[in-house]
Each structure stands twice: as C-alpha cells, then as structure tokens.
Design a protein around this motif. Sequence first.
Motif, mmCIF file in Angstrom:
data_model
loop_
_atom_site.group_PDB
_atom_site.id
_atom_site.type_symbol
_atom_site.label_atom_id
_atom_site.label_comp_id
_atom_site.label_asym_id
_atom_site.label_seq_id
_atom_site.Cartn_x
_atom_site.Cartn_y
_atom_site.Cartn_z
ATOM 1 N N THR A 134 0.846 -1.190 0.000
ATOM 2 C CA THR A 134 0.000 0.000 0.000
ATOM 3 C C THR A 134 0.885 1.245 0.000
ATOM 4 O OG1 THR A 134 -1.891 1.070 1.055
ATOM 5 C CG2 THR A 134 -0.269 0.095 2.513
ATOM 6 N N ASP A 135 0.443 2.257 -0.688
ATOM 7 C CA ASP A 135 1.199 3.496 -0.805
ATOM 8 C C ASP A 135 1.276 4.213 0.553
ATOM 9 O OD1 ASP A 135 2.190 5.534 -3.051
ATOM 10 O OD2 ASP A 135 1.127 6.664 -1.507
ATOM 11 N N ALA A 136 2.406 4.785 0.842
ATOM 12 C CA ALA A 136 2.619 5.463 2.127
ATOM 13 C C ALA A 136 1.741 6.708 2.282
ATOM 14 C CB ALA A 136 4.086 5.857 2.279
ATOM 15 N N ASP A 137 1.409 7.365 1.186
ATOM 16 C CA ASP A 137 0.643 8.613 1.253
ATOM 17 C C ASP A 137 -0.816 8.471 0.824
ATOM 18 O OD1 ASP A 137 2.891 10.088 2.112
ATOM 19 O OD2 ASP A 137 3.603 10.188 0.035
ATOM 20 N N PRO A 169 -3.754 5.603 0.941
ATOM 21 C CA PRO A 169 -4.132 4.249 1.369
ATOM 22 C C PRO A 169 -4.965 3.481 0.349
ATOM 23 C CG PRO A 169 -5.441 5.879 2.539
ATOM 24 C CD PRO A 169 -4.396 6.639 1.762
ATOM 25 N N ASN A 170 -5.416 4.144 -0.696
ATOM 26 C CA ASN A 170 -6.209 3.483 -1.731
ATOM 27 C C ASN A 170 -5.432 3.267 -3.027
ATOM 28 O OD1 ASN A 170 -8.541 3.330 -0.069
ATOM 29 N ND2 ASN A 170 -8.786 5.533 -0.377
ATOM 30 N N ARG A 171 -4.116 3.431 -2.937
ATOM 31 C CA ARG A 171 -3.226 3.097 -4.054
ATOM 32 C C ARG A 171 -2.402 1.902 -3.623
ATOM 33 N NH1 ARG A 171 -0.622 7.879 -6.350
ATOM 34 N NH2 ARG A 171 -2.560 7.835 -7.531
ATOM 35 N N PHE A 172 -2.353 0.904 -4.493
ATOM 36 C CA PHE A 172 -1.636 -0.332 -4.206
ATOM 37 C C PHE A 172 -0.639 -0.632 -5.308
ATOM 38 C CE2 PHE A 172 -5.622 -0.594 -1.986
ATOM 39 C CZ PHE A 172 -5.248 -1.092 -0.747
ATOM 40 N N TYR A 173 0.420 -1.305 -4.915
ATOM 41 C CA TYR A 173 1.441 -1.756 -5.850
ATOM 42 C C TYR A 173 1.533 -3.273 -5.768
ATOM 43 C CZ TYR A 173 2.685 3.131 -5.259
ATOM 44 O OH TYR A 173 2.634 4.500 -5.175
ATOM 45 N N LEU A 174 1.652 -3.904 -6.913
ATOM 46 C CA LEU A 174 1.993 -5.318 -6.976
ATOM 47 C C LEU A 174 3.436 -5.393 -7.443
ATOM 48 C CD1 LEU A 174 -1.156 -6.955 -8.631
ATOM 49 C CD2 LEU A 174 -0.513 -6.914 -6.214
ATOM 50 N N ASN A 175 4.257 -6.033 -6.648
ATOM 51 C CA ASN A 175 5.672 -6.230 -6.945
ATOM 52 C C ASN A 175 5.868 -7.727 -7.106
ATOM 53 O OD1 ASN A 175 8.432 -5.726 -7.210
ATOM 54 N ND2 ASN A 175 8.768 -5.960 -5.022
ATOM 55 N N GLU A 176 6.161 -8.156 -8.323
ATOM 56 C CA GLU A 176 6.192 -9.583 -8.619
ATOM 57 C C GLU A 176 7.512 -9.975 -9.278
ATOM 58 O OE1 GLU A 176 2.667 -10.571 -10.905
ATOM 59 O OE2 GLU A 176 1.550 -8.984 -9.890
#
Length: 99
Positions: free
Chosen positions: A43-46, A48-55
């Motif tokens: 989840t983005d630090a700034d 909370p409704n932005r997410f990252y998938l790191n694969e």
Amino acid sequence: MYHIAVSFDVPADRRDEFIAAALEDGRDSHAGEPGTLRFELITDADNPNRFYLNEAYTDKAAFDLHCEGPYFAKFFAIIEDFAEGPTWLIQGTTVDDNA
C-alpha cells in the motif's frame, strides 16, 4: 529473474475487496505456478487506496504463463469494475554482476 511492478487505485469502499482479491491471487499463483517467485501487495505510504503489486518470476515465459492462468483471470474479473490500473511501473530482467 523477470520483475514487474504495477499500481492500482481503488475506491475507499472497495479497498478490502481489492486486498482480498490481490492476496488470493498472490497465494494461489505462488502455490500453483512454479515460475512465480515473489508476489507482494504494497500500500502506498501517502495514499491508502493506491496499491502496488511487486512480482518476480523465473523468466518472462513464467510471467506470460501467469497472465494466461486462472488466478490472474479471477483477480481481474473481481476488480475490473472498480480498480483503475494496472499502471506499469517496471517490467524487465535482473542485471546480475557476474564479476
């Protein structure tokens, strides 16, 4: 190793649904697709409704197999009506120092 990172923006009222779908995709992909090495939901630090998938995958062919698989399809079927993304952040192969 082949890496991808993408971001998604989700409405606040669908946040829990997105998290559940992403975590299920990650668990199932890691367990059922031998070429899936890492599947992280961040989840983005700034925002909370932005997410990252790191694969991470053994190679691009393993990533392509993931994209054609049932876990990927289920994830996108769940989120397609409310999530904005994926926005591509990185896509590429690890550069190793073989010195």
